[in-house]
Design an enzyme around this catalytic site. Structure first.
Site, PDB file in Angstrom:
ATOM      1  N   GLU A 181      -4.269  -9.206   3.606  1.00  0.00           N
ATOM      2  CA  GLU A 181      -4.929  -8.833   4.860  1.00  0.00           C
ATOM      3  C   GLU A 181      -6.093  -9.746   5.228  1.00  0.00           C
ATOM      4  OE1 GLU A 181      -3.699  -6.723   2.750  1.00  0.00           O
ATOM      5  OE2 GLU A 181      -2.937  -4.916   3.729  1.00  0.00           O
ATOM      6  N   GLU A 206       0.834  -1.215   0.000  1.00  0.00           N
ATOM      7  CA  GLU A 206       0.000   0.000   0.000  1.00  0.00           C
ATOM      8  C   GLU A 206       0.869   1.266   0.000  1.00  0.00           C
ATOM      9  OE1 GLU A 206      -2.383  -1.613   3.322  1.00  0.00           O
ATOM     10  OE2 GLU A 206      -4.105  -0.915   2.163  1.00  0.00           O
TER      11      GLU A 206
HETATM   12  C1  LIG Z   1      -2.982  -1.653   7.134  1.00  0.00           C
HETATM   13  C2  LIG Z   1      -2.503  -2.836   6.386  1.00  0.00           C
HETATM   14  O1  LIG Z   1      -3.353  -3.001   5.288  1.00  0.00           O
HETATM   15  C3  LIG Z   1      -2.540  -4.072   7.271  1.00  0.00           C
HETATM   16  C4  LIG Z   1      -1.393  -4.990   7.064  1.00  0.00           C
HETATM   17  O2  LIG Z   1      -0.421  -4.679   6.425  1.00  0.00           O
HETATM   18  S1  LIG Z   1      -1.513  -6.489   7.809  1.00  0.00           S
HETATM   19  C5  LIG Z   1      -0.029  -7.332   7.407  1.00  0.00           C
HETATM   20  C6  LIG Z   1      -0.062  -7.892   6.030  1.00  0.00           C
HETATM   21  N1  LIG Z   1       1.120  -8.689   5.814  1.00  0.00           N
HETATM   22  C7  LIG Z   1       1.107 -10.022   5.954  1.00  0.00           C
HETATM   23  O3  LIG Z   1       0.092 -10.622   6.231  1.00  0.00           O
HETATM   24  C8  LIG Z   1       2.421 -10.702   5.749  1.00  0.00           C
HETATM   25  C9  LIG Z   1       2.630 -11.692   6.842  1.00  0.00           C
HETATM   26  N2  LIG Z   1       3.921 -12.337   6.730  1.00  0.00           N
HETATM   27  C10 LIG Z   1       4.157 -13.337   5.842  1.00  0.00           C
HETATM   28  O4  LIG Z   1       3.318 -13.760   5.086  1.00  0.00           O
HETATM   29  C11 LIG Z   1       5.515 -13.946   5.883  1.00  0.00           C
HETATM   30  O5  LIG Z   1       6.053 -13.779   7.171  1.00  0.00           O
HETATM   31  C12 LIG Z   1       6.481 -13.351   4.848  1.00  0.00           C
HETATM   32  C13 LIG Z   1       6.034 -13.761   3.465  1.00  0.00           C
HETATM   33  C14 LIG Z   1       6.542 -11.824   4.956  1.00  0.00           C
HETATM   34  C15 LIG Z   1       7.920 -13.846   5.109  1.00  0.00           C
HETATM   35  O6  LIG Z   1       7.924 -15.239   5.154  1.00  0.00           O
HETATM   36  P1  LIG Z   1       9.227 -16.064   5.597  1.00  0.00           P
HETATM   37  O7  LIG Z   1      10.397 -15.550   4.880  1.00  0.00           O
HETATM   38  O8  LIG Z   1       8.864 -17.487   5.481  1.00  0.00           O
HETATM   39  O9  LIG Z   1       9.474 -15.672   7.124  1.00  0.00           O
HETATM   40  P2  LIG Z   1       8.549 -15.888   8.396  1.00  0.00           P
HETATM   41  O10 LIG Z   1       9.193 -16.892   9.260  1.00  0.00           O
HETATM   42  O11 LIG Z   1       7.132 -16.106   8.057  1.00  0.00           O
HETATM   43  O12 LIG Z   1       8.668 -14.425   9.077  1.00  0.00           O
HETATM   44  C16 LIG Z   1       9.911 -13.938   9.576  1.00  0.00           C
HETATM   45  C17 LIG Z   1       9.652 -13.151  10.810  1.00  0.00           C
HETATM   46  O13 LIG Z   1       8.977 -11.934  10.440  1.00  0.00           O
HETATM   47  C18 LIG Z   1       7.805 -11.776  11.198  1.00  0.00           C
HETATM   48  N3  LIG Z   1       6.815 -11.095  10.380  1.00  0.00           N
HETATM   49  C19 LIG Z   1       6.477 -11.345   9.120  1.00  0.00           C
HETATM   50  N4  LIG Z   1       5.567 -10.471   8.703  1.00  0.00           N
HETATM   51  C20 LIG Z   1       5.321  -9.644   9.734  1.00  0.00           C
HETATM   52  C21 LIG Z   1       4.468  -8.526   9.917  1.00  0.00           C
HETATM   53  N5  LIG Z   1       3.702  -8.031   8.957  1.00  0.00           N
HETATM   54  N6  LIG Z   1       4.464  -7.919  11.127  1.00  0.00           N
HETATM   55  C22 LIG Z   1       5.284  -8.355  12.124  1.00  0.00           C
HETATM   56  N7  LIG Z   1       6.099  -9.407  11.975  1.00  0.00           N
HETATM   57  C23 LIG Z   1       6.118 -10.042  10.803  1.00  0.00           C
HETATM   58  C24 LIG Z   1       7.385 -13.210  11.537  1.00  0.00           C
HETATM   59  O14 LIG Z   1       6.542 -13.221  12.643  1.00  0.00           O
HETATM   60  C25 LIG Z   1       8.722 -13.856  11.799  1.00  0.00           C
HETATM   61  O15 LIG Z   1       9.124 -13.440  13.089  1.00  0.00           O
HETATM   62  P3  LIG Z   1      10.075 -14.439  13.962  1.00  0.00           P
HETATM   63  O16 LIG Z   1      11.325 -14.620  13.185  1.00  0.00           O
HETATM   64  O17 LIG Z   1      10.239 -13.699  15.239  1.00  0.00           O
HETATM   65  O18 LIG Z   1       9.307 -15.722  14.089  1.00  0.00           O
END
Ligand SMILES: C[C@H](O)CC(=O)SCCNC(=O)CCNC(=O)[C@H](O)C(C)(C)COP(=O)(O)OP(=O)(O)OC[C@H]1O[C@@H](n2cnc3c(N)ncnc32)[C@H](O)[C@@H]1OP(=O)(O)O
Length: 656
Positions: free
Chosen positions: A136, A116
């Site tokens: 999301e 975004e």
């Molecule tokens: C207002 C907005 O519209 C609202 C939002 O943005 S909501 C958030 C949307 N984003 C997501 O849903 C992404 C969520 N994350 C993922 O899908 C995956 O973590 C990823 C694809 C980014 C990376 O995957 P991968 O490389 O396998 O690493 P993964 O082990 O999952 O994550 C690494 C670390 O980052 C953290 N992390 C990943 N995304 C995060 C996020 N958005 N916020 C906080 N921590 C996050 C994980 O918890 C993990 O922490 P840890 O090492 O302490 O366990």
């Protein structure tokens, strides 16, 4: 070792600010990252040495989105205030509305809030194989930083909905094909810099800088005189807005009205303007209080004896303005600048009854004057260079972009855009739906279509200036009874809650279908529908029929030397009429369409619909000689490509 969390900004010698998000491992948008971004964008927007901005993420990942830990904290504490305000403050005001070209450099991933942020940038470049998505819904929420709107606009409704509803991410290669990504990094970076958007934005950037150079004014060794106290005559919408703009820059203001009721209203409007800025987080309460303390309301001229400038902002009535100018000439000190905020009337006529023609000047602000950045400085053949320079300096001090123009009916901006609403009226009288016209024009990129704009300005003003325009440019006017009929039916636009749209507090304007009976009445009176049947036009034809006459009038403005250079009109159209900056301003856009094409379309339209569309001499000449309307700025681009951490550190630089 502790994680290094924060947002950094580096400004290179080339004027490119690289803002980098660091929050390993995925650069999630934690509260301190968001506040860091706000701070850095604010700084980048304000710093005069920053010409363009790049947003990127550290460690090969752009951003994994909003910090999901915050949701967890909210769930634990029930305290929703832990969610920071991002959508408007950061994404809209500081990023999307930034006047400096802003590019997202995406590597690795841009998910959720990360994507975004990238979409709020003016352009996106991505490294191959980056992962892009709005996941999301997998968290039970919707994209909260505007992604629901921006993604479908970029990739189309079907694909956008698919990506959001199924939380499906795509690769940067697919994003490039869909239009979400403007260029794939490394391979296509040059293409991006040479894209129409980049060219347009860079043009506006340099065009804006050029406005501060006025031959025989800024190059003759004059120094601007200090402006400590300014009087504003008239506390209406414009007067109170102008007073607010001055107060915000610590200039003492006398606000004069003709009776205490109007004066109180004017003072309350200034107060409301300041409060509005405070509530939107643009001004602290303290600063608002200080600004307000510099305002003094007056009912007579007693305190005008030591003012440095008077800005008259009363209604568009020639006799009234002449009377006021005669009076202020007598009561103000001899150095005082006598300015009028008229949007239409010839300044020579306004100053006709005075002996101070050298200090009479137009200070044409755009409404709302405390927010809109354009200041049209209108000079007559008698206005002294010192007066023009002083007003330019004052304009800059109150954070406006002054553009010096010549004196004619409507000056540069209103004159250029006077065919805008007329063309819209013609289309509607030819049977085209008015709400469709507005929607086509907003899809083109203007924030308001001609009918909504008319509603916002109030229809009374259109009637007040109609005769003045008719007298000056009657040969190319389309006279529509629609505005009179509208007023007769009690619709003055936003001012009284009803125009073409219905205006209710707290909700967006709603198209008012009952206005269609007024439109029908107008169609009967004009009787211009061929064979009595509505014409059928495509969206492209609507854009052409509305904007080509505007380009045509701009050509006359150029031909008559009303502006110093064509690019001034681009800046004025962007800042005064909100013409989309990514199209480079009116004339820059016209050049991308092609003067020859515009000329031929107008010629055909004039054969069908009459003199309103008749191509001007200047346009005809340029079109037949195969020339452009804006003499292209002589800049070239310099590239500095990838650095070892693959954050690109690029620059385009003006090399005259
Ligand atoms: C207002 C907005 O519209 C609202 C939002 O943005 S909501 C958030 C949307 N984003 C997501 O849903 C992404 C969520 N994350 C993922 O899908 C995956 O973590 C990823 C694809 C980014 C990376 O995957 P991968 O490389 O396998 O690493 P993964 O082990 O999952 O994550 C690494 C670390 O980052 C953290 N992390 C990943 N995304 C995060 C996020 N958005 N916020 C906080 N921590 C996050 C994980 O918890 C993990 O922490 P840890 O090492 O302490 O366990």
């Amino acid at each position: 070792m502790a994680k290094k969390i924060g947002v950094t900004m580096e400004v290179g010698n080339d004027g490119v600010a690289v803002i980098t998000i660091s929050n390993p491992p995925v650069n999630s948008l934690a509260s301190q990252i968001i506040s860091g971004l706000k701070e850095k964008f604010q700084e980048a927007n304000q710093r005069s040495d920053v010409k363009a901005i790049v947003l990127t993420g550290n460690g090969g990942r752009f951003s994994g989105g909003f910090d999901i830990n915050v949701f967890q904290q909210v769930h634990k504490t029930g305290d929703i205030s832990l969610m920071p305000e991002v959508s408007v403050d950061l994404v809209c005001n500081l990023m999307e509305d930034s006047r400096k070209p802003l590019v997202a450099a995406v590597e690795g991933l841009a998910l959720g809030g990360g994507l975004e942020l990238a979409m709020a940038c003016h352009a996106r470049v991505a490294a191959p194989k980056a992962q892009l998505g709005l996941p999301e819904l997998t968290l039970g929420i919707i994209p909260g930083f505007g992604g629901t709107q921006r993604l479908p606009r970029l990739v189309g409704l079907e694909k956008g909905a698919n990506m959001i509803l199924l939380s499906k991410s795509i690769s940067s290669e697919e994003g490039y094909k869909l239009g979400l990504i403007d260029a794939l990094e490394a391979e296509s970076f040059k293409q991006l810099v040479l894209s129409d958007t980049a060219k347009a934005l860079v043009h506006v950037f340099f065009a804006q800088r050029a406005t501060s150079k006025v031959p025989k004014v800024t190059d003759v060794g004059l120094k601007p005189r200090p402006m400590k106290k300014v009087a504003v005559i008239g506390g209406g919408l414009m007067g109170s807005g102008i007073a607010t703009a001055l107060l915000l820059s610590n200039i003492r203001v006398l606000l004069k009205e003709i009776n205490s009721e109007y004066l109180l209203k004017g003072i309350k409007s200034v107060e409301a303007n300041l409060k509005g800025l405070v509530s939107r987080g643009k001004l602290t309460q303290d600063k608002a209080g200080k600004a307000f303390s510099l305002l003094k309301g007056v009912l007579d001229y007693t305190e005008f004896k030591d003012v440095d400038m008077v800005i008259e902002a009363v209604i568009e009535n020639i006799q009234l303005k002449q009377k006021i100018f005669k009076e202020i000439e007598e009561v103000c000190p001899p150095h005082c600048i006598l300015a009028s905020n008229t949007s239409t009337i010839d300044l020579n006529v306004i100053g006709e009854k005075t002996n101070s023609k050298d200090r009479i000047v137009g200070a044409h602000f755009f409404s709302p004057a405390h927010l809109m950045t354009l200041l049209e400085i209108v000079r007559t053949e008698n206005t002294s260079a010192q007066v023009i320079l002083d007003l330019m300096a004052l304009g800059k001090a109150i954070k406006k972009v002054p553009v010096v123009v010549g004196n004619c009916i409507g000056f540069a901006v209103n004159r250029t855009f006077f065919p805008y609403s007329q063309a819209a009226h013609m289309l509607v009288n030819l049977g085209v739906d008015l709400f469709r016209v507005d929607s086509v024009i907003t899809s083109f990129g203007l924030p308001l279509g001609p009918f909504q704009l008319g509603d916002l300005a109030g229809h009374g003003i259109g009637i007040a200036v109609k005769d003045i325009y008719a007298k000056a440019y009657g040969d190319r006017m389309f006279s529509s009874p629609l505005t009179e009929l509208l007023l007769k039916s009690g619709r003055n636009g936003k001012i009284n809650g009803r125009g073409y749209y219905i205006y209710e507090k707290g909700s967006k304007p709603k198209p008012d279908s009952s206005v269609l009976s007024v439109v029908e009445e107008s169609r009967k009176l004009t009787n211009i529908m061929p064979g009595g049947k509505p014409i059928s036009v495509t969206d492209k034809e609507i854009v052409e029929m509305i904007l080509f006459p505007v380009v045509n009038e701009a050509c006359r403005v150029l031909d008559e030397g009303v502006v110093i250079r064509a690019s001034d009109l681009d800046v004025a159209s962007v800042l005064g009429m909100s013409f989309p900056s990514y199209r480079g301003g009116l004339l820059f856009w016209a050049d991308t369409v092609g003067p020859k094409y515009i000329y031929e379309r107008l010629k055909r339209l004039s054969e069908t619909y009459g003199g309103f569309f008749k191509p001007s001499r200047y346009l005809e000449e340029r079109a037949t000689k195969g020339m452009l309307l804006v003499k292209s700025l002589n800049f070239s681009f310099q590239f500095v490509m990838w650095q070892e951490n693959t954050v690109f550190n690029h620059v385009y630089r003006q090399i005259y």
